[in-house]
Design a protein around this motif. Sequence first.
Motif, PDB file in Angstrom:
ATOM      1  N   ASP A 140       0.700  -1.027  -0.070  1.00  0.00           N
ATOM      2  CA  ASP A 140      -0.059   0.110  -0.114  1.00  0.00           C
ATOM      3  C   ASP A 140       0.724   1.182   0.066  1.00  0.00           C
ATOM      4  O   ASP A 140       0.703   2.271  -0.565  1.00  0.00           O
ATOM      5  N   ARG A 257     -13.124   6.897  -2.524  1.00  0.00           N
ATOM      6  CA  ARG A 257     -13.003   6.971  -3.682  1.00  0.00           C
ATOM      7  C   ARG A 257     -14.196   6.621  -4.589  1.00  0.00           C
ATOM      8  O   ARG A 257     -15.199   6.114  -4.066  1.00  0.00           O
ATOM      9  N   TYR A 262     -12.936  -0.605  -3.453  1.00  0.00           N
ATOM     10  CA  TYR A 262     -11.665  -0.443  -2.716  1.00  0.00           C
ATOM     11  C   TYR A 262     -12.068  -1.368  -1.302  1.00  0.00           C
ATOM     12  O   TYR A 262     -13.247  -1.357  -0.708  1.00  0.00           O
ATOM     13  N   ALA A 266      -7.499   3.585   1.253  1.00  0.00           N
ATOM     14  CA  ALA A 266      -7.741   4.674   0.092  1.00  0.00           C
ATOM     15  C   ALA A 266      -6.699   5.575   0.266  1.00  0.00           C
ATOM     16  O   ALA A 266      -6.440   6.266   1.523  1.00  0.00           O
ATOM     17  N   GLY A 284      -5.540   2.652  -3.980  1.00  0.00           N
ATOM     18  CA  GLY A 284      -6.069   1.939  -2.743  1.00  0.00           C
ATOM     19  C   GLY A 284      -6.152   0.458  -3.034  1.00  0.00           C
ATOM     20  O   GLY A 284      -5.633  -0.112  -4.059  1.00  0.00           O
ATOM     21  N   ARG A 285      -6.353  -0.399  -1.855  1.00  0.00           N
ATOM     22  CA  ARG A 285      -6.446  -1.662  -1.976  1.00  0.00           C
ATOM     23  C   ARG A 285      -7.866  -2.307  -2.379  1.00  0.00           C
ATOM     24  O   ARG A 285      -8.969  -1.631  -2.110  1.00  0.00           O
ATOM     25  N   TYR A 286      -7.794  -3.500  -2.992  1.00  0.00           N
ATOM     26  CA  TYR A 286      -9.016  -4.202  -3.519  1.00  0.00           C
ATOM     27  C   TYR A 286      -8.975  -5.592  -3.352  1.00  0.00           C
ATOM     28  O   TYR A 286      -8.940  -6.367  -4.140  1.00  0.00           O
ATOM     29  N   VAL A 301      -3.545  -4.059  -4.784  1.00  0.00           N
ATOM     30  CA  VAL A 301      -3.549  -2.677  -4.580  1.00  0.00           C
ATOM     31  C   VAL A 301      -2.902  -1.856  -5.704  1.00  0.00           C
ATOM     32  O   VAL A 301      -2.201  -2.535  -6.301  1.00  0.00           O
TER      33      VAL A 301
END
Length: 414
Positions: A140, A257, A262, A266, A284-286, A301
């Motif tokens: 991240d 976002r 996400y 974020a 961001g992370r998903y 991410v």
Amino acid sequence: MKFRSIKGTKDILPGEVETWQQVESTIRQIMRVYNYHEIRTPIFETTSLFSRSIGELTDIVSKEMYTFTDRSDESLTLRPEGTASVLRAYLQNNLGELAPNTKLYYIGPMFRQERPQAGRLRQFHQFGAEALGSSSPQLDTEMMLLARDILRSAGVESFDLKVNSVGCQNCRPAYKKLLVAELKRLQEKLTLESQSRIEKNPLRVLDSKNEGDARITAHLPLMKDHLCKECADHFGSVQSILRSLSIPYAIDGRLVRGLDYYTRTAFEITSSALGSQDALVGGGRYDLLTEELGGKATPGVGFAAGIERLIMALDKKGIARPAGPKLFLIGLDEPSRSLTFLRACELREKGISVELDYLGRSIKAQLREASRQQADYVIVVGERELQTKSVSLKEMKTGSEKKIHIDEIAAALR
Ligand code: AMP
């Protein structure tokens, strides 16, 4: 003029395209430093790829996509962003099996039917990176550093990093419920847009740009204060790495976002040089997205940044001139023009940039053109030169001249 470019699209002309090339080359260079590999995906995909990943109720999917039915009655969409396509390609080509930690980047045009304004186009360009396979908070942070490094190296000097955590499937539902209940109490005071989001996308109400909305919702609970232990630990680690690296950042508990995929981190990088459309980078992370697309659960991410906005934010602007040719060959009469064209073809084959006049202009006009194009050298060929096979190589900057044999131009220019 009968044809004009479509509203919200732009021609990138010589003089401006040099800046783009420079920015693109910086992006590639820094991606290399961080060991991200380029991927190029098609510009259009099945519509459901985007609606599934970005979310049916987001602005992008519900009002901004360029969607059309092709001649086989298939619904296709011009990509509005890069992540969905990259993940589709990652799954389809089993990239995860080749590399358990896959690091990819892209550069290319994206399409959204937004209201055009400064910094907001309908065809715009993004570069972005995705790291798939690990849920480490180090990645991240790496995304934030990578984006920062590219901005800096490209020449953007001042910007701000904002981070938040939007939780996960374990902690977000309970928080959402709490938030919706609070928002319903305030419903009448909110703008119509925010009212319509209460059920559909309540977190985005907190992200409203409307001042009234912001004031009314100022005291409402924030996701970052309702994280489960795992999400709180993850957010804590991201911040502690940022602190160890002395990277300035601010926590923005309202940052959400505009894409639904996400989880946890974020972030956004903004520049005050940009006016109302101040976001340069969003990411961001998903961690749930690959599953949503039908693949094996794979954390991920990434970030995406707008190239038009990056160029607007460049501190040292200045229109670059297109690079001129190395040599401008001037022919004075018909036989000389035939010869200069043949010579130009031979020199170009050897990799030397040569230009000439194709309009049958006078020597004066040709010299003016050579100087306008900023040619490094000029050679004038007329009857005498054809006979003696001797030409004069003139350096434009200094005016100095050197007699050379007509067959030795390439050697003289090396
Ligand atoms: P997003 O994909 O919406 O997270 O946007 C990421 C970045 O892409 C933004 O921070 C902007 O720099 C850029 N961007 C998004 N939409 C547009 C647009 N319509 N025109 C120009 N740049 C955009």
